[in-house]
Structure formats: C-alpha cells, structure tokens
Design an enzyme around this catalytic site. Structure first.
Site, mmCIF file in Angstrom:
data_model
loop_
_atom_site.group_PDB
_atom_site.id
_atom_site.type_symbol
_atom_site.label_atom_id
_atom_site.label_comp_id
_atom_site.label_asym_id
_atom_site.label_seq_id
_atom_site.Cartn_x
_atom_site.Cartn_y
_atom_site.Cartn_z
ATOM 1 N N ASN A 9 -8.357 -6.159 2.026
ATOM 2 C CA ASN A 9 -7.144 -6.447 2.794
ATOM 3 C C ASN A 9 -6.410 -5.130 2.993
ATOM 4 O OD1 ASN A 9 -4.657 -7.279 3.735
ATOM 5 N ND2 ASN A 9 -4.062 -8.372 1.858
ATOM 6 N N LYS A 11 -3.804 -4.649 4.740
ATOM 7 C CA LYS A 11 -2.354 -4.857 4.923
ATOM 8 C C LYS A 11 -1.877 -4.027 6.134
ATOM 9 C CE LYS A 11 -2.132 -5.953 0.072
ATOM 10 N NZ LYS A 11 -1.375 -6.009 -1.167
ATOM 11 N N HIS A 93 -1.034 -15.177 2.176
ATOM 12 C CA HIS A 93 -0.908 -14.087 1.198
ATOM 13 C C HIS A 93 0.530 -14.063 0.673
ATOM 14 C CE1 HIS A 93 -0.638 -10.062 -0.449
ATOM 15 N NE2 HIS A 93 -1.948 -10.060 -0.519
ATOM 16 N N GLU A 95 2.533 -11.784 0.246
ATOM 17 C CA GLU A 95 3.456 -10.950 1.037
ATOM 18 C C GLU A 95 3.916 -11.693 2.292
ATOM 19 O OE1 GLU A 95 0.920 -7.488 1.134
ATOM 20 O OE2 GLU A 95 1.217 -7.276 -1.023
ATOM 21 N N GLU A 163 -4.302 -14.807 -6.578
ATOM 22 C CA GLU A 163 -3.685 -13.489 -6.671
ATOM 23 C C GLU A 163 -2.339 -13.599 -7.379
ATOM 24 O OE1 GLU A 163 -5.290 -10.675 -3.485
ATOM 25 O OE2 GLU A 163 -3.665 -11.789 -2.575
ATOM 26 N N GLY A 169 -0.892 -4.675 -6.403
ATOM 27 C CA GLY A 169 -0.404 -3.317 -6.176
ATOM 28 C C GLY A 169 0.298 -2.693 -7.365
ATOM 29 N N SER A 208 -4.974 -5.693 -8.088
ATOM 30 C CA SER A 208 -5.352 -4.466 -8.813
ATOM 31 C C SER A 208 -6.820 -4.424 -9.224
ATOM 32 C CB SER A 208 -4.425 -4.258 -10.014
ATOM 33 O OG SER A 208 -3.089 -4.089 -9.582
HETATM 34 P P1 PGA Z 1 -4.128 -4.783 -4.588
HETATM 35 O O1 PGA Z 1 -3.767 -5.933 -3.536
HETATM 36 O O2 PGA Z 1 -5.634 -4.779 -4.748
HETATM 37 O O3 PGA Z 1 -3.607 -3.518 -3.944
HETATM 38 O O4 PGA Z 1 -3.442 -5.108 -5.863
HETATM 39 C C1 PGA Z 1 -4.447 -7.168 -3.553
HETATM 40 C C2 PGA Z 1 -3.992 -8.052 -2.437
HETATM 41 O O5 PGA Z 1 -2.778 -8.113 -2.158
HETATM 42 O O6 PGA Z 1 -4.817 -8.722 -1.776
#
Ligand code: PGA
Length: 248
Positions: A9, A11, A93, A95, A163, A169, A208
């Site tokens: 992803n 983003k 997601h 976000e 997640e 992140g 992560s």
């Molecule tokens: P990350 O994000 O691997 O940077 O922690 C995962 C995600 O939001 O899909």
C-alpha cells in the site's frame, strides 16, 4: 487453503520517478509461490498496470466510491479502477476511516461496488491502542468484520487485512500470539457466517511488516500474507517480504 498474498500500500506516495521501483520489483519476481500486489496512488495505476503486464505483479487501488459514476468530485469508482488495470482495491483502511469518517456501512457499500466491477476487495479492520488496552480487541474487530462485509458477498473475491491501528507506521507490532488470536477469531467469525468458503479467504496481517519480521509473522496460524505500507515503497524491501511469504 487460502491463497497467499503480499500486498503493498503506497498510500499518498509516489510520482513518476517511483516507477523505477516497479521495474526493479518485476525484475526481482521469479516463480513466486504467492500473489504480489502493489496499490499505488490512482495517478500511477494505469502506468504501473502497463509495466506489470506479463509479470507476476498485480496492481490495485486504495479506495473506491460506492457508485459507478456521477457528481462526486475527486472520487473514483470501482469501474474506473478496473478500467485503469487494477485487479484489487483496498477498502476501509484505518486512515480512510479516520481521515474521511468511513463507517463499516460505507465500507460494505464500497465492497459491493468493487465486487460488481470484478475487483478483489481487501477489507481492512483493526483496533486502536485504547481499544486493545481496554481488552476489547476481538469485539472491535468482530464488529468491523461483520459490518464491512455485505450480505451475499462472493468470498472468492474477498481478502481481509487485520491492521492494528497502533502498529501502522510505528515500527511496533503485536506479539505473534496476539496476531494468532485475532486471525483465528476472524477465521472463526467468517466461518460462522459464511461456512466452509471462509477457509479460502486470505487473511493478511498489516502494521510495520518488514523483511526482518516477515518470516515469523507468516508462520503464525491463519496468516496468509501481509498488507505492507512503508516497506512496500522500495523494491528490495518488498522483495524480501515476498520471498519470506513465498517460502512460508
Ligand atoms: P506500515 O503500514 O507497513 O507502514 O505500518 C501498513 C498499512 O497501513 O497498510
């Protein structure tokens, strides 16, 4: 047995110069024993789909509007994603849920739209840190799962990504036992609702994931792959995660 999927992803990251990473990734991919997907910003989907043509790499979107077309400035429909060469779309997601107020009901409508356009829907669910601390992780995840998947969904086109919001992140990950608890719960909930077809739904862990922790996460019960943010931006890192999954 569910298919194995390594999904990246990007983003809101990536302009033309990032296409060199896509070329590097397709060159790295061999006869992988897993599916490999990158979900770039919408502006790169068509170009990346062209580059991925004939390789093992698939391309997806990061959200879609429930409607096929209409007066929705700035939005993109599932049909448009498919037309641009996407095979998958990430939906719900955390976000999107946080930044755009998307509810389980909104996500379910997006899933319906995605499935109608023959996309594979990757439905994201996960608890906040406060919810984990309060001991309600399984309830939260169960409620999101139930509400985000519409009645009658074709499970052969569904992927679920767990997640934990606090792991995205941050460099922090749940313990392997915590991941197993949630993934076993998701599988049981899906089986209770949809029966044996639930066994074939890939369950991804996200938050992560990096080359150094991927193999141990992929060894966890009911983990069929990963949804990867930061570490999917570089071909070398994402390639390492793909290799770990392929060998799992
Ligand atoms: P990350 O994000 O691997 O940077 O922690 C995962 C995600 O939001 O899909």
């Amino acid at each position: 047995m569910a298919r194995k999927l390594a999904a990246g992803n990007w983003k809101m990251n990536g302009t033309t110069e990032a296409l060199t990473e896509v070329a590097a990734l397709t060159a790295l991919l061999e006869a992988e024993a897993c599916e490999v997907l990158l979900c770039p910003p919408a502006t790169l989907i068509a170009r990346m789909a062209d580059m991925a043509h004939g390789s093992a790499l698939m391309i997806g979107g990061q959200t879609c509007h429930p409607n096929a077309s209409g007066a929705h400035t700035g939005d993109i429909s599932a049909q448009m994603l498919a037309d641009a060469g996407a095979s998958h779309v990430i939906l719900g997601h955390s976000e999107r849920r946080a930044d755009h107020g998307e509810t389980d009901e909104d996500v379910a409508a997006q899933v319906t739209a995605a499935l109608t356009s023959s996309l594979i829907a990757i439905v994201c669910i996960g608890e906040t840190e406060a919810e984990r601390d309060a001991g309600v992780t399984l309830n939260v995840v169960g409620t999101q799962l139930a509400g985000s998947i519409p009645e009658g969904a074709d499970l052969s086109r569904l992927v679920v990504a767990y997640e934990p919001v606090w792991a995205i992140g941050t460099g922090r990950t749940p313990t392997l036992d915590q991941i197993a608890d949630v993934h076993d719960h998701i599988r049981a909930e899906l089986s209770g609702r949809f029966g044996s077809a639930a066994q074939d739904v890939p369950l991804l862990y996200g938050g992560s994931v990096k080359p150094s922790n991927a193999a141990e996460i992929f060894a966890v019960s009911n983990v069929d792959g990963a949804l990867v943010g930061g570490a999917s931006l570089k071909a070398a890192d994402f390639g390492g995660i793909v290799s770990a999954l392929s060998g799992a």
